[in-house]
Design a protein around this motif. Structure first.
Motif, PDB file in Angstrom:
ATOM      1  N   ILE A   1     -21.333  23.029  54.012  1.00 58.51           N
ATOM      2  CA  ILE A   1     -22.526  23.310  54.836  1.00 58.51           C
ATOM      3  C   ILE A   1     -23.423  24.261  54.051  1.00 58.51           C
TER       4      ILE A   1
ATOM      5  N   ARG B   1     -27.380  13.331  56.961  1.00 57.19           N
ATOM      6  CA  ARG B   1     -25.956  13.009  56.901  1.00 57.19           C
ATOM      7  C   ARG B   1     -25.315  12.863  58.273  1.00 57.19           C
TER       8      ARG B   1
ATOM      9  N   ALA C   1     -20.840  25.361  69.365  1.00 58.33           N
ATOM     10  CA  ALA C   1     -21.384  26.328  70.344  1.00 58.33           C
ATOM     11  C   ALA C   1     -20.308  26.662  71.366  1.00 58.33           C
TER      12      ALA C   1
HETATM   13  P1  ADP Z   1     -20.908  17.757  66.232  1.00 56.86           P
HETATM   14  O1  ADP Z   1     -19.789  17.745  65.268  1.00 56.86           O
HETATM   15  O2  ADP Z   1     -20.627  17.020  67.502  1.00 56.86           O
HETATM   16  O3  ADP Z   1     -22.234  17.371  65.614  1.00 56.86           O
HETATM   17  P2  ADP Z   1     -20.484  20.591  66.242  1.00 56.86           P
HETATM   18  O4  ADP Z   1     -21.162  21.670  67.019  1.00 56.86           O
HETATM   19  O5  ADP Z   1     -19.024  20.537  66.299  1.00 56.86           O
HETATM   20  O6  ADP Z   1     -21.142  19.246  66.707  1.00 56.86           O
HETATM   21  O7  ADP Z   1     -20.937  20.761  64.743  1.00 56.86           O
HETATM   22  C1  ADP Z   1     -22.286  21.037  64.453  1.00 56.86           C
HETATM   23  C2  ADP Z   1     -22.623  20.623  63.053  1.00 56.86           C
HETATM   24  O8  ADP Z   1     -22.006  21.500  62.112  1.00 56.86           O
HETATM   25  C3  ADP Z   1     -22.111  19.267  62.657  1.00 56.86           C
HETATM   26  O9  ADP Z   1     -22.975  18.269  63.132  1.00 56.86           O
HETATM   27  C4  ADP Z   1     -22.117  19.358  61.141  1.00 56.86           C
HETATM   28  O10 ADP Z   1     -23.416  19.162  60.643  1.00 56.86           O
HETATM   29  C5  ADP Z   1     -21.709  20.797  60.892  1.00 56.86           C
HETATM   30  N1  ADP Z   1     -20.268  20.921  60.653  1.00 56.86           N
HETATM   31  C6  ADP Z   1     -19.325  21.352  61.514  1.00 56.86           C
HETATM   32  N2  ADP Z   1     -18.095  21.398  60.936  1.00 56.86           N
HETATM   33  C7  ADP Z   1     -18.273  20.968  59.651  1.00 56.86           C
HETATM   34  C8  ADP Z   1     -17.397  20.794  58.541  1.00 56.86           C
HETATM   35  N3  ADP Z   1     -16.089  21.043  58.602  1.00 56.86           N
HETATM   36  N4  ADP Z   1     -17.947  20.356  57.388  1.00 56.86           N
HETATM   37  C9  ADP Z   1     -19.260  20.087  57.284  1.00 56.86           C
HETATM   38  N5  ADP Z   1     -20.135  20.241  58.293  1.00 56.86           N
HETATM   39  C10 ADP Z   1     -19.657  20.675  59.488  1.00 56.86           C
END
Ligand code: ADP
Length: 602
Positions: free
Chosen positions: A400, A419, A431
């Motif tokens: 990220i 992505r 959240a």
């Molecule tokens: P969702 O996965 O349903 O989109 P989340 O709140 O769980 O919602 O995650 C928010 C965003 O954070 C994800 O859409 C992604 O872009 C990023 N994210 C979360 N965990 C990871 C991870 N392990 N690796 C890469 N990006 C992540």
């Protein structure tokens, strides 16, 4: 609130102080000063009188008429009561008057003047006079003291009048203003204000009144805005609860049926379609759950149910759920629990912590194409210097970017770029995870760089359980573990009745059906059932009322196990079911796993 130190009291003390000072000044400074002035003026006067006497007796002295001298000086002595004595000596020092020697005591208020008698440079003797000023000085001092007292009284009267004037013009009005301000602080805007005289305080009163009206207007506006917001929030949560109920009910006809279908003989293609139906249903269900959770956080209604849980079981349970998905992507799903934490029992809401861990690990699996996902559990030191627990989810995925670190923990936020379209998701999971960890007194930290994996650390206070439960229900329940008994499915919806009954049959139960509480009650009175699956909301007699009736029966029937069945997932509904006497709670749509677990636990 009454002030401890009032202006009135200050002025009164001032008054007393000034009067006392005035009296002291009179006594200590003024009376001696006046006395000195009187003595000086009498000395000068005596001097002048002696000059006159010398002028009068000089001819007699020159002509040596001592009889005339004695007569003159004696008559002067007798005429002036305060003259103690006169003495006349010639130039040789011989006493000419009085003829006999007299001893005159000095001191006190007596003054003496010795004047030489000279004419054209020749000395003819000296004239000495002593006068007593006691009476004069006593009179002058008494008069001065009287003046001091009189002026003191005058000062006291003037200042008392001044105090009354200040009291009327300032103190009372300021007190009324202060009382009005105090009442305004408590939300009372009606308190009386002082009359607005055309002076400075009058202006202050008018300004205060204007400010009060302004604050009142704003308070009223805020109040109605708050009521509106509360109404909107209540309407929103009612809407969400309703929506969730309405979406969950038809999902009950999708997910369990897909599960039942998956257990039948299907071609590969059919099995694939059934899987898609089940996955889509489950995804929809999790979005509904997330939205409900968020609304609970917003309203501050989310309640945790802390209880002892086995840390290793919790982590391994999550791994069991996600292993198939991870392996299907060719990922290694690893667990690394510190040896001193293996098998320990902690206090916390294990369901909610599982939810967090599933979200973090699910994301890690989702956003990793090759490599591994590892759940690492170790002791740590919290910010508060207390010992804590750190559950880390580490992946070798897409990572990220720094700029997205804060954003992705906000609701409906995902990392930037196209992505996410590839991976899907609602942007709610993190959240909720953060809110749940914070509700446990912990915090979530993220370490990640784009392209080089991510690490989410959930830091929690290490609350070790002292009361370890004897036996913790196993996460998975085997169908064969369940007793072969008679089950009654009570639901007003025919599809639900059919699905639950089919699932129960799969678990080895013989089933009967009832379409409302009253019918169920009749059946229970005439037949014996091992378990009742009772829908909560039904027309005529609902599940709660039916349960209360069953519990009031006599004999074994009153102890029939009852599991609530409802599309609601609200804590208050769970509580109501418990209060009515139900033994368990299952929310629709019901999975076979959850049904088996509930049957086992109740
Ligand atoms: P969702 O996965 O349903 O989109 P989340 O709140 O769980 O919602 O995650 C928010 C965003 O954070 C994800 O859409 C992604 O872009 C990023 N994210 C979360 N965990 C990871 C991870 N392990 N690796 C890469 N990006 C992540």
């Amino acid at each position: 609130m009454r002030p401890v130190w009032t202006i009135r009291r200050t002025v009164l003390l001032l008054l007393l102080g000034v009067s006392l000072a005035w009296l002291v000044v009179f006594q200590v400074l003024w009376v001696p000063r006046v006395t000195r002035v009187v003595i000086t003026s009498h000395t000068e006067e005596l001097q002048r009188e002696l000059d006159v006497i010398i002028d009068a007796i000089l001819p007699f002295l020159l002509s040596r008429q001592f009889g005339a001298i004695t007569e003159t000086l004696s008559s002067i002595e007798t005429r002036n009561a305060n003259w103690i004595g006169i003495e006349l000596h010639d130039q040789t020092g011989r006493r000419l008057f009085p003829l006999e020697e007299r001893v005159i005591a000095m001191g006190g208020s007596r003054i003496m003047i010795d004047q030489s008698i000279a004419l054209r440079g020749s000395q003819f003797g000296s004239l000495k006079a002593v006068i007593d000023l006691t009476t004069t000085l006593d009179r002058v001092q008494a008069e001065t003291r009287r003046l001091g007292l009189f002026t003191s009284v005058a000062v006291i009267i003037i200042m008392a009048l001044l105090t009354v004037a200040i009291d009327r013009l300032v103190t009372r009005r300021v007190s009324v203003l202060a009382a009005a301000a105090d009442r305004m602080k408590n939300g009372d805007f009606e308190a009386r204000l002082p009359d607005p005289h055309p002076d400075e305080l009058g202006r202050l009163t008018l300004s205060f009144d204007a400010m009060r009206r302004q604050i009142r207007r704003q308070t009223d506006a805020l109040q109605s805005a708050r009521i509106e917001a509360e109404t909107a929030l209540t309407a929103k949560s009612q809407f969400l609860a309703r929506m969730s109920h309405e979406i969950r009910t038809p999902l009950n006809g999708v997910i369990p049926v897909a599960e039942l279908l998956a257990d039948t003989h299907l071609t590969d293609e059919q099995a694939d379609h059934v899987d898609t139906i089940r996955e889509a249903g489950t995804a929809l269900l999790s979005i509904v759950d997330d939205i409900l959770d968020l609304s609970k956080f917003e309203e501050g209604r989310l309640e945790l149910n802390p209880a002892p849980y086995n840390l290793s079981d919790l982590v391994n349970g999550v791994v069991r759920i996600l292993r198939v998905t991870a392996e299907s992507k060719g990922l290694r799903l690893e667990v690394d629990i510190a040896p001193d934490l293996l098998g320990v029992y902690l206090i916390g809401d294990s369901d909610r912590l599982r939810q967090v861990l599933i979200n973090l690990t699910g994301n890690a699996v989702k956003f990793t194409r090759t490599g591994s996902v590892c759940i690492k559990v170790a002791r740590t030191i919290c910010d508060t210097a207390r010992e804590g627990l750190c559950i880390s989810v580490i992946d070798t995925g897409i990572g990220i970017a720094e700029k997205d670190h804060a954003r992705i923990f906000e609701r409906f936020e995902q990392a930037e770029g196209g992505r996410n379209r590839r991976f899907g998701g609602s942007g709610l999971g993190l959240a909720i995870a953060r809110s749940l960890i914070e509700a446990h007194g912990g915090q979530i930290r993220l370490t990640s760089e784009e392209g080089s994996g991510s690490r989410f650390d959930a830091m929690l206070p290490l609350n070790l359980a002292t009361d370890i439960p004897q036996q913790v229900a196993s996460e998975t329940v085997l169908d064969s573990d369940l007793a072969n008994g008679r089950a009654l499915v009570v639901d007003d919806n025919a599809t639900n009745r059919k699905i639950i009954a089919a699932m129960l049959r799969r678990l080895g139960y013989r089933t009967e059906k009832a379409c409302d509480g009253a019918q169920a009650l009749n059946m229970i009175m005439s037949e014996r059932f091992d378990i009742v699956l009772m829908d909560m909301h039904m027309p005529e007699m609902d599940g709660l009322e039916a349960t209360r009736h069953i519990r009031s029966l006599t004999g074994l029937r009153a102890r029939t196990r009852i599991i609530a069945l409802t599309a609601s997932v609200l804590e208050e509904d769970m509580r109501r079911c418990q209060e009515a006497g139900m033994d368990g709670f299952l929310s629709k749509p019901v999975s076979r796993q959850a049904l088996a677990a509930a049957l086992r636990a109740s």
